[in-house]
Design a protein around this motif. Structure first.
Motif, short mmCIF file in Angstrom:
data_model
loop_
_atom_site.label_atom_id
_atom_site.label_comp_id
_atom_site.label_asym_id
_atom_site.label_seq_id
_atom_site.Cartn_x
_atom_site.Cartn_y
_atom_site.Cartn_z
N GLY A 270 0.81 -1.21 0.00
CA GLY A 270 0.00 0.00 0.00
C GLY A 270 0.84 1.26 0.00
O GLY A 270 1.98 1.29 -0.50
N ALA A 271 0.33 2.31 0.61
CA ALA A 271 0.97 3.61 0.58
C ALA A 271 2.37 3.57 1.21
O ALA A 271 3.30 4.25 0.74
CB ALA A 271 0.10 4.64 1.30
N THR A 272 2.55 2.78 2.27
CA THR A 272 3.86 2.71 2.94
C THR A 272 4.92 2.13 2.03
O THR A 272 6.10 2.50 2.12
CB THR A 272 3.76 1.88 4.23
OG1 THR A 272 2.65 2.33 5.00
CG2 THR A 272 5.03 2.02 5.06
N ALA A 273 4.53 1.23 1.14
CA ALA A 273 5.49 0.62 0.22
C ALA A 273 6.08 1.66 -0.72
O ALA A 273 7.22 1.52 -1.17
CB ALA A 273 4.83 -0.50 -0.57
N ALA A 274 5.33 2.70 -1.03
CA ALA A 274 5.85 3.76 -1.89
C ALA A 274 7.05 4.43 -1.25
O ALA A 274 8.03 4.78 -1.93
CB ALA A 274 4.76 4.78 -2.18
N LEU A 275 7.02 4.63 0.07
CA LEU A 275 8.13 5.25 0.78
C LEU A 275 9.35 4.34 0.78
O LEU A 275 10.48 4.79 0.58
CB LEU A 275 7.71 5.58 2.22
CG LEU A 275 8.74 6.29 3.09
CD1 LEU A 275 9.09 7.65 2.52
CD2 LEU A 275 8.21 6.44 4.52
N TYR A 276 9.13 3.04 1.00
CA TYR A 276 10.24 2.08 1.04
C TYR A 276 10.94 1.99 -0.33
O TYR A 276 12.16 2.12 -0.43
CB TYR A 276 9.70 0.71 1.46
CG TYR A 276 10.76 -0.38 1.52
CD1 TYR A 276 11.49 -0.59 2.68
CD2 TYR A 276 11.01 -1.20 0.42
CE1 TYR A 276 12.46 -1.59 2.74
CE2 TYR A 276 11.97 -2.20 0.46
CZ TYR A 276 12.69 -2.39 1.63
OH TYR A 276 13.64 -3.37 1.68
N VAL A 277 10.16 1.78 -1.36
CA VAL A 277 10.73 1.65 -2.70
C VAL A 277 11.35 2.97 -3.13
O VAL A 277 12.45 3.00 -3.71
CB VAL A 277 9.65 1.20 -3.70
CG1 VAL A 277 10.19 1.23 -5.13
CG2 VAL A 277 9.15 -0.19 -3.36
N GLY A 278 10.68 4.08 -2.85
CA GLY A 278 11.20 5.39 -3.23
C GLY A 278 12.53 5.69 -2.57
O GLY A 278 13.39 6.36 -3.18
N GLY A 279 12.75 5.23 -1.34
CA GLY A 279 14.02 5.46 -0.65
C GLY A 279 15.18 4.78 -1.35
O GLY A 279 16.25 5.40 -1.55
N TRP A 280 14.99 3.52 -1.71
CA TRP A 280 16.05 2.81 -2.43
C TRP A 280 16.27 3.42 -3.81
O TRP A 280 17.41 3.52 -4.29
CB TRP A 280 15.72 1.33 -2.55
CG TRP A 280 15.99 0.55 -1.30
CD1 TRP A 280 15.08 -0.01 -0.45
CD2 TRP A 280 17.28 0.27 -0.75
NE1 TRP A 280 15.73 -0.62 0.61
CE2 TRP A 280 17.07 -0.47 0.45
CE3 TRP A 280 18.59 0.57 -1.13
CZ2 TRP A 280 18.12 -0.91 1.24
CZ3 TRP A 280 19.65 0.12 -0.33
CH2 TRP A 280 19.41 -0.60 0.83
N PHE A 281 15.21 3.84 -4.44
CA PHE A 281 15.33 4.43 -5.76
C PHE A 281 16.08 5.76 -5.70
O PHE A 281 16.83 6.12 -6.62
CB PHE A 281 13.94 4.62 -6.37
CG PHE A 281 13.94 4.93 -7.84
CD1 PHE A 281 14.83 4.31 -8.71
CD2 PHE A 281 13.04 5.84 -8.37
CE1 PHE A 281 14.83 4.59 -10.07
CE2 PHE A 281 13.03 6.13 -9.72
CZ PHE A 281 13.92 5.50 -10.57
#
Length: 456
Positions: A105-116
């Motif tokens: 969900g929305a929290t996954a966007a933060l996780y993936v965006g950080g690595w990106f």
């Protein structure tokens, strides 16, 4: 005075570095938005932000890296230490971007965006100095096109690998992509990128270096002012931004186009073969076109072909999958010219700036260029995310498939085909105003040489 032709080994060594740009532009642009909306359940608008914001960071980091590489003094030269730094950091951060998320969900966007974000920073370390190197290897107007033909040939191979192999690995179990498929893809593609970046570091060890003016140490504000004072560069940047936005939207829309318009997730691989296959074959033809009609004439022809192919693609529901592949092939012929000519023209604008200013600041311009290029590609994913969100597109996870409303299907058709084609009208308008030619550069060289010979 034109310099001697560059050896083939150097052309190959330099060209291999385009695997970095080809992969990092293609795989996240192609799969990252779809990965988040259809595997991690991230809402489309938020997923678009997670793709865009790490690339927006390039607006800050790329000019800084450009200035650092201009000022670097080492036994490896000014640019190559940065190539090595990028090779160390980019592959592992790329892998982690697609390795799966402990949340959805929305929290996954933060996780993936950080690595990106970390991967985007590593990309800047490599790509900014890499783009500055051709102007320091040769002064010859057409030798730069030849050198960049090798670069663009390898870029075509890289995009072919990324656009063909990456979706195939993601779909290795058949049907909808799985998280295990994304992990496998990331490991394989990351390894290929690592090998290519290291090969470029060693392959350019004996590159000739043309002595340039003393490096100018300036603030970021002064860097932007320098760019504004270089009219050919600004026009080239404008047409490149329009092209990159078009390609960004098209790339991000490709998995949705294959899944919901063609109703065949495997079609994304064959469509990429249709797009990139012409790039590998047709690149020498674009070199001849640029010699016959100058680079500006070649750019106009390439933009028109891209536009016609994209506009025709919007009629796919009426004519079917074979027709769609033909339209993509026509677009690919135009895309090959766009890629080759804009980077050859970029080298010309760097030489133009130095001839006028007497200052060494190629890294400044390539930093701004790379930042704009990567930001516009990512902005394409954000624009598509907004379009999908506004159309009522429903995000999901692999084990919870959903049916999309008709409005979302219409939005995918518009975003994947028609909108990118229309953006090329901006590129054409900028190209019509671009007036930097071989004759103009030669006149500037003669004026500089005369001033040096007779300073009074």
């Amino acid at each position: 005075m034109p310099t001697a032709p560059l050896p083939r080994s150097l052309r190959i060594g330099y060209g291999l570095g385009s695997f970095c740009a080809g992969t990092f532009s293609t795989v996240p642009g192609l799969l990252l938005l779809y990965y988040m909306t259809n595997s991690l359940g991230v809402p489309a608008g938020l997923a678009g932000l997670a793709v865009f914001l790490p690339k927006a960071w390039d607006l800050v980091v790329n000019p800084v890296v450009g200035r650092w590489s201009d000022r670097t003094v080492s036994r490896m030269g000014a640019r190559r230490p940065w190539l090595l730094a990028g090779a160390v950091v980019l592959p592992p951060t790329f892998v982690m971007t697609f390795a799966g998320s402990p949340v959805t969900g929305a929290t996954a966007a933060l996780y993936v965006g950080g690595w990106f974000l970390l991967a985007a920073t590593a990309y800047a370390l490599f790509e900014v100095p890499y783009k500055a190197m051709p102007a320091e290897m040769t002064d010859d107007y057409h030798e730069q096109s030849t050198l960049l033909t090798w670069r663009m040939g390898f870029l075509g191979l890289a995009i072919l690998l990324a656009g063909g192999l990456a979706p195939a690995l993601v779909n290795i179990d058949g049907g909808e992509p799985t998280l295990g498929g994304y992990r496998l893809m990331a490991m394989v593609i990351g390894t290929v990128v690592l090998l290519a970046m290291v090969a470029t570091f060693f392959g350019t060890a004996r590159a000739p270096h043309i002595d340039r003016a003393e490096t100018e140490h300036v603030t970021v504000r002064a860097q932007l002012a320098a760019a504004r004072g270089n009219r050919p560069f600004m026009l080239l940047l404008g047409l490149s931004c329009a092209q990159m936005l078009a390609v960004g939207i098209m790339l991000a829309g490709s998995p949705y186009f294959a899944s919901y318009i063609l109703e065949d997730t495997g079609a994304i691989t064959t469509m990429f073969l249709a797009l990139i296959g012409p790039m590998i074959v047709i690149m020498p033809v674009w070199v001849r076109v640029s010699r016959r009609f100058d680079k500006r004439g070649g750019m106009l022809a390439a933009s028109l072909l891209f536009m016609i192919g994209g506009m025709s693609l919007s009629a796919t529901p009426a004519f079917g999958e074979v027709y769609a592949h033909g339209c993509v092939m026509l677009t690919g012929i135009g895309y090959a010219g766009l890629q080759l000519l804009q980077f050859s023209m970029l080298a010309d604008t760097l030489i133009y700036d130095e001839l006028r200013s007497g200052k060494r600041r190629a890294g400044v311009f390539t930093g701004l260029w790379t930042a704009a290029e990567t930001v516009m590609m990512a902005f394409g994913a954000l624009v598509l995310g907004w379009i999908l969100a506004a159309s009522g597109f429903v995000s999901s996870q692999p084990d919870e498939p959903v049916s999309q409303p008709d409005s979302a299907i219409d939005a995918i058709l518009f975003g994947g085909a028609l909108a990118p084609a229309l953006l090329l009208s901006i590129a054409i308008a900028c190209t019509l105003q671009y007036d930097l030619s071989a004759e103009r550069l030669n006149a500037l060289r003669k004026s500089r040489d005369a001033t040096v010979a007779d300073p009074a």
